[in-house]
Design a protein around this motif. Structure first.
Motif, PDB file in Angstrom:
ATOM      1  N   ASN A 170       7.960   8.501   3.952  1.00  0.00           N
ATOM      2  CA  ASN A 170       8.217   9.234   5.199  1.00  0.00           C
ATOM      3  C   ASN A 170       6.938   9.199   6.027  1.00  0.00           C
ATOM      4  N   ASP A 171       6.944   8.376   7.073  1.00  0.00           N
ATOM      5  CA  ASP A 171       5.742   8.264   7.909  1.00  0.00           C
ATOM      6  C   ASP A 171       5.895   8.958   9.253  1.00  0.00           C
ATOM      7  N   GLY A 198       2.615   5.443   4.994  1.00  0.00           N
ATOM      8  CA  GLY A 198       2.082   4.321   5.750  1.00  0.00           C
ATOM      9  C   GLY A 198       0.598   4.489   6.017  1.00  0.00           C
ATOM     10  N   GLU A 199       0.204   4.347   7.277  1.00  0.00           N
ATOM     11  CA  GLU A 199      -1.202   4.464   7.651  1.00  0.00           C
ATOM     12  C   GLU A 199      -1.758   5.871   7.444  1.00  0.00           C
ATOM     13  N   ARG A 200      -0.880   6.842   7.204  1.00  0.00           N
ATOM     14  CA  ARG A 200      -1.317   8.229   7.014  1.00  0.00           C
ATOM     15  C   ARG A 200      -1.561   8.558   5.544  1.00  0.00           C
ATOM     16  N   GLY A 201      -1.495   7.567   4.676  1.00  0.00           N
ATOM     17  CA  GLY A 201      -1.813   7.784   3.273  1.00  0.00           C
ATOM     18  C   GLY A 201      -0.647   8.291   2.460  1.00  0.00           C
ATOM     19  N   SER A 202      -0.881   9.270   1.619  1.00  0.00           N
ATOM     20  CA  SER A 202       0.152   9.775   0.723  1.00  0.00           C
ATOM     21  C   SER A 202      -0.043  11.263   0.478  1.00  0.00           C
ATOM     22  N   ARG A 212      -3.698  15.118  -1.341  1.00  0.00           N
ATOM     23  CA  ARG A 212      -3.640  14.175  -0.230  1.00  0.00           C
ATOM     24  C   ARG A 212      -4.451  12.931  -0.554  1.00  0.00           C
ATOM     25  N   GLY A 213      -3.830  11.784  -0.342  1.00  0.00           N
ATOM     26  CA  GLY A 213      -4.491  10.515  -0.608  1.00  0.00           C
ATOM     27  C   GLY A 213      -4.654   9.709   0.659  1.00  0.00           C
ATOM     28  N   CYS A 247      -4.790   8.524  -9.451  1.00  0.00           N
ATOM     29  CA  CYS A 247      -3.561   7.724  -9.364  1.00  0.00           C
ATOM     30  C   CYS A 247      -3.247   7.370  -7.914  1.00  0.00           C
ATOM     31  N   MET A 248      -3.441   8.314  -7.016  1.00  0.00           N
ATOM     32  CA  MET A 248      -3.191   8.057  -5.591  1.00  0.00           C
ATOM     33  C   MET A 248      -4.161   7.000  -5.056  1.00  0.00           C
ATOM     34  N   ALA A 249      -5.408   7.068  -5.487  1.00  0.00           N
ATOM     35  CA  ALA A 249      -6.405   6.098  -5.051  1.00  0.00           C
ATOM     36  C   ALA A 249      -6.068   4.708  -5.582  1.00  0.00           C
TER      37      ALA A 249
END
Length: 265
Positions: A170-171, A198-202, A212-213, A247-249
């Motif tokens: 969901n971006d 997307g460009e906003r990470g995870s 937040r990733g 894990c996010m990284a």
């Protein structure tokens, strides 16, 4: 830290046919996750079905060549699933989807036994295995599920009570709105919910706090497979015992590799 990672990917596969060029790339969410897991250094299998056509032969040969176990990739008379794709400003746009033999895919008892011999099973929205997840979960194998961009889809709703790790994309939602969505999904059963943006990470939620990733900046050639790369990296980290931020990284780093070339892999 665990090193002998064994991931079982099960469900849909498809040939991504780029209409502008005629290029055909093997792919599909579970297939991609299996290939990317091997790329990271783990081992993986893929369980699914292809047709007895040239695309089915291409799928089997290509996935096996990447080091993925295809001993439970079935072949049935008919057409292999096909997705029509165009590229607009570096982003892939999906057109018609021809499901082919995937429409009637069902797991056998032997398939279930095979899957339960892995460290984790991953599937997704179009895998046609949501009804089989209780059999996997009750046998003690962790389950991950990719809801794509439709966590409200009936298939996802059926899967979520039996899922340990839920993913979706969901971006467009704002931070507060997305947090509410993650909370709502978490109440349906998963112990961990992760949204790629997307460009906003995870953004991830484990029932008590949000994580937040970011992203790894890179030159984008094709976004095909980027989300699946994130999932593979994230799950690889989990199976190795890493914490959620790590894990996010790892997911972001793995995704940046895939963004740098055409096709999923």
């Amino acid at each position: 830290m665990k090193d002998d990672i064994r991931l079982a990917a099960v469900g849909d596969n498809c040939i991504d046919l780029y209409d502008q060029t005629g290029d055909a790339y093997p792919g599909g969410n579970p297939v991609n996750v299996a290939v990317y897991t091997v790329r990271l250094g783990g081992s993986a299998s893929y369980t699914g079905v292809v047709g007895d056509d040239k695309y089915g032969r291409l799928m089997r040969q290509a996935v096996a060549a990447k080091g993925v176990d295809v001993s439970h990739l079935h072949t049935e008379p008919g057409s292999t699933a096909l997705s029509h794709v165009t590229v607009v400003n570096g982003d892939r746009v999906f057109g018609d989807y021809e499901e082919g033999v995937m429409e009637n895919f069902r797991l056998t008892e032997e398939d279930v036994d095979f899957l339960c011999g892995h460290d984790l099973v991953v599937s997704g929205l179009w895998g046609r295995v949501e009804g089989d997840l209780p059999r996997l979960k009750t046998r003690g194998v962790p389950v991950a599920f990719d809801c794509a961009n439709r966590p409200e889809d009936p298939a996802a709703e059926k899967a979520l009570p039996w899922v340990d790790y839920a993913f979706f994309s969901n971006d467009s939602a704002g931070d507060r709105e997305l947090e509410d969505i993650l909370r709502a999904i978490h109440t349906k059963g998963p112990e961990l919910v992760v949204a790629t943006r997307g460009e906003r990470g995870s953004l991830a939620f484990d029932g008590s706090r949000f994580y937040r990733g970011g992203i790894v900046p890179c030159t984008v050639v094709d976004t095909m497979g980027a989300g699946d790369s994130f999932i593979a990296g994230f799950l690889y980290g989990l199976m190795r015992g890493e914490d959620i931020p790590a894990c996010m990284a790892l997911g972001a780093e793995n995704s940046s590799v895939t963004l740098g070339y055409a096709g999923a892999w």
